[in-house]
Design a protein around this motif. Structure first.
Motif, short mmCIF file in Angstrom:
data_model
loop_
_atom_site.label_atom_id
_atom_site.label_comp_id
_atom_site.label_asym_id
_atom_site.label_seq_id
_atom_site.Cartn_x
_atom_site.Cartn_y
_atom_site.Cartn_z
N ILE A 58 0.86 -1.17 0.00
CA ILE A 58 0.00 0.00 0.00
C ILE A 58 0.90 1.24 0.00
CG2 ILE A 58 -1.83 1.23 1.23
CD1 ILE A 58 -2.64 -1.61 0.44
N ILE A 59 0.74 2.08 -1.00
CA ILE A 59 1.57 3.28 -1.10
C ILE A 59 0.66 4.50 -1.16
CG2 ILE A 59 3.28 4.52 -2.47
CD1 ILE A 59 4.32 1.79 -3.36
N PRO A 60 0.79 5.40 -0.18
CA PRO A 60 0.00 6.63 -0.21
C PRO A 60 0.32 7.46 -1.46
CG PRO A 60 1.02 6.32 1.94
CD PRO A 60 1.62 5.30 1.02
N TRP A 61 -0.68 8.13 -1.96
CA TRP A 61 -0.54 8.92 -3.18
C TRP A 61 0.59 9.94 -3.06
CZ3 TRP A 61 -2.05 8.28 -7.99
CH2 TRP A 61 -1.96 9.35 -8.87
N ASN A 62 0.76 10.52 -1.87
CA ASN A 62 1.79 11.55 -1.71
C ASN A 62 3.21 10.98 -1.75
OD1 ASN A 62 2.00 10.35 0.80
ND2 ASN A 62 1.47 12.17 1.96
N GLN A 63 3.35 9.66 -1.83
CA GLN A 63 4.67 9.04 -1.94
C GLN A 63 5.04 8.72 -3.39
OE1 GLN A 63 6.91 8.76 0.68
NE2 GLN A 63 5.33 10.09 1.50
N ILE A 64 4.18 9.10 -4.32
CA ILE A 64 4.50 8.93 -5.73
C ILE A 64 5.37 10.10 -6.16
CG2 ILE A 64 3.59 8.85 -8.09
CD1 ILE A 64 1.11 7.46 -6.94
N ALA A 65 6.56 9.80 -6.64
CA ALA A 65 7.50 10.85 -7.03
C ALA A 65 7.25 11.31 -8.46
CB ALA A 65 8.93 10.35 -6.87
N LYS A 66 6.95 10.36 -9.37
CA LYS A 66 6.81 10.70 -10.79
C LYS A 66 6.02 9.61 -11.49
CE LYS A 66 8.28 12.87 -14.61
NZ LYS A 66 7.87 14.16 -15.01
N ILE A 67 5.13 10.02 -12.36
CA ILE A 67 4.42 9.07 -13.22
C ILE A 67 4.91 9.30 -14.63
CG2 ILE A 67 2.18 8.31 -14.10
CD1 ILE A 67 0.96 9.31 -11.45
N GLY A 68 5.62 8.31 -15.15
CA GLY A 68 6.18 8.42 -16.50
C GLY A 68 5.34 7.64 -17.50
N THR A 69 5.85 7.52 -18.72
CA THR A 69 5.11 6.81 -19.76
C THR A 69 5.08 5.30 -19.52
OG1 THR A 69 7.08 6.77 -21.14
CG2 THR A 69 5.50 8.55 -21.54
N ASP A 70 6.15 4.77 -18.90
CA ASP A 70 6.24 3.33 -18.68
C ASP A 70 6.33 2.93 -17.21
OD1 ASP A 70 6.27 2.73 -21.43
OD2 ASP A 70 8.41 3.15 -21.52
N VAL A 71 6.73 3.86 -16.35
CA VAL A 71 6.93 3.53 -14.94
C VAL A 71 6.31 4.58 -14.02
CG1 VAL A 71 9.08 2.24 -15.28
CG2 VAL A 71 9.18 4.66 -14.79
N ILE A 72 6.07 4.14 -12.80
CA ILE A 72 5.66 5.02 -11.72
C ILE A 72 6.75 4.92 -10.66
CG2 ILE A 72 3.92 5.47 -9.94
CD1 ILE A 72 1.90 4.05 -11.83
N LEU A 73 7.39 6.04 -10.35
CA LEU A 73 8.45 6.06 -9.35
C LEU A 73 7.85 6.44 -8.01
CD1 LEU A 73 11.19 7.93 -11.40
CD2 LEU A 73 10.90 5.46 -11.10
N VAL A 74 8.15 5.62 -6.98
CA VAL A 74 7.58 5.85 -5.66
C VAL A 74 8.67 5.83 -4.60
CG1 VAL A 74 5.35 4.82 -6.28
CG2 VAL A 74 7.11 3.39 -5.24
N ARG A 75 8.37 6.46 -3.48
CA ARG A 75 9.22 6.36 -2.28
C ARG A 75 8.58 5.29 -1.42
NH1 ARG A 75 7.95 11.54 -3.12
NH2 ARG A 75 9.61 12.84 -3.94
N TYR A 76 9.27 4.17 -1.27
CA TYR A 76 8.68 3.03 -0.57
C TYR A 76 9.59 2.55 0.55
CZ TYR A 76 7.22 -1.78 0.27
OH TYR A 76 6.83 -2.95 0.87
N ASN A 77 9.03 2.47 1.75
CA ASN A 77 9.72 1.91 2.91
C ASN A 77 8.97 0.65 3.28
OD1 ASN A 77 10.51 1.19 5.48
ND2 ASN A 77 10.62 3.28 6.23
N GLU A 78 9.59 -0.50 3.11
CA GLU A 78 8.92 -1.78 3.28
C GLU A 78 8.24 -1.95 4.63
OE1 GLU A 78 9.81 -6.41 2.19
OE2 GLU A 78 11.36 -4.91 1.96
N GLN A 79 8.84 -1.46 5.69
CA GLN A 79 8.25 -1.61 7.02
C GLN A 79 7.02 -0.72 7.20
OE1 GLN A 79 11.69 -1.86 6.70
NE2 GLN A 79 11.42 -4.00 7.14
N GLN A 80 6.91 0.32 6.40
CA GLN A 80 5.88 1.31 6.63
C GLN A 80 4.58 1.04 5.89
OE1 GLN A 80 7.30 5.19 5.72
NE2 GLN A 80 5.66 6.21 6.78
N TYR A 81 4.63 0.44 4.72
CA TYR A 81 3.44 0.42 3.86
C TYR A 81 2.91 -0.95 3.47
CZ TYR A 81 4.84 5.24 3.16
OH TYR A 81 5.20 6.53 3.34
N THR A 82 2.91 -1.91 4.35
CA THR A 82 2.28 -3.18 3.99
C THR A 82 0.85 -3.20 4.51
OG1 THR A 82 3.06 -4.29 5.98
CG2 THR A 82 4.44 -4.49 4.00
N GLN A 83 0.01 -3.95 3.88
CA GLN A 83 -1.40 -4.04 4.26
C GLN A 83 -1.54 -4.49 5.71
OE1 GLN A 83 -4.34 -3.30 2.66
NE2 GLN A 83 -5.28 -3.81 4.59
#
Length: 91
Positions: A58-83
């Motif tokens: 689960i990644i909050p919308w405000n952690q999306i850094a960039k939406i490109g044509t092929d990829v979405i770059l996110v700031r993800y901390n494994e301990q913080q965002y699991t269901q």
């Protein structure tokens, strides 16, 4: 504008380590504001579906850094965002 089907085809990549997290399986929308709150990435840590446990990322919308044509770059901390951790009561 972007259709959800196009959004789901993009690879989601963690900018901190360059690791591909998967693809968007679902999104959560706040019905009162009409805004996307989180993106949900279906992740399976299983080998061919047999070993390990399955979790959603689960990644909050405000952690999306960039939406490109092929990829979405996110700031993800494994301990913080699991269901599992998001659904646990706090306190």
């Amino acid at each position: 504008m972007v259709r959800i089907s196009e959004f789901q085809m993009k690879d989601v990549v963690n900018i901190s380590d360059g690791r591909k997290l998967g693809n968007i399986g679902d999104i959560e929308i706040n019905l009162q504001t009409g805004k996307i709150e989180t993106i949900i990435i279906g992740y399976s840590g299983k080998l061919l579906g047999f070993f390990g446990k399955e979790e959603e990322i689960i990644i909050p919308w405000n952690q999306i850094a960039k939406i490109g044509t092929d990829v979405i770059l996110v700031r993800y901390n494994e301990q913080q965002y699991t269901q599992q951790q998001l659904s646990e009561p706090k306190g």
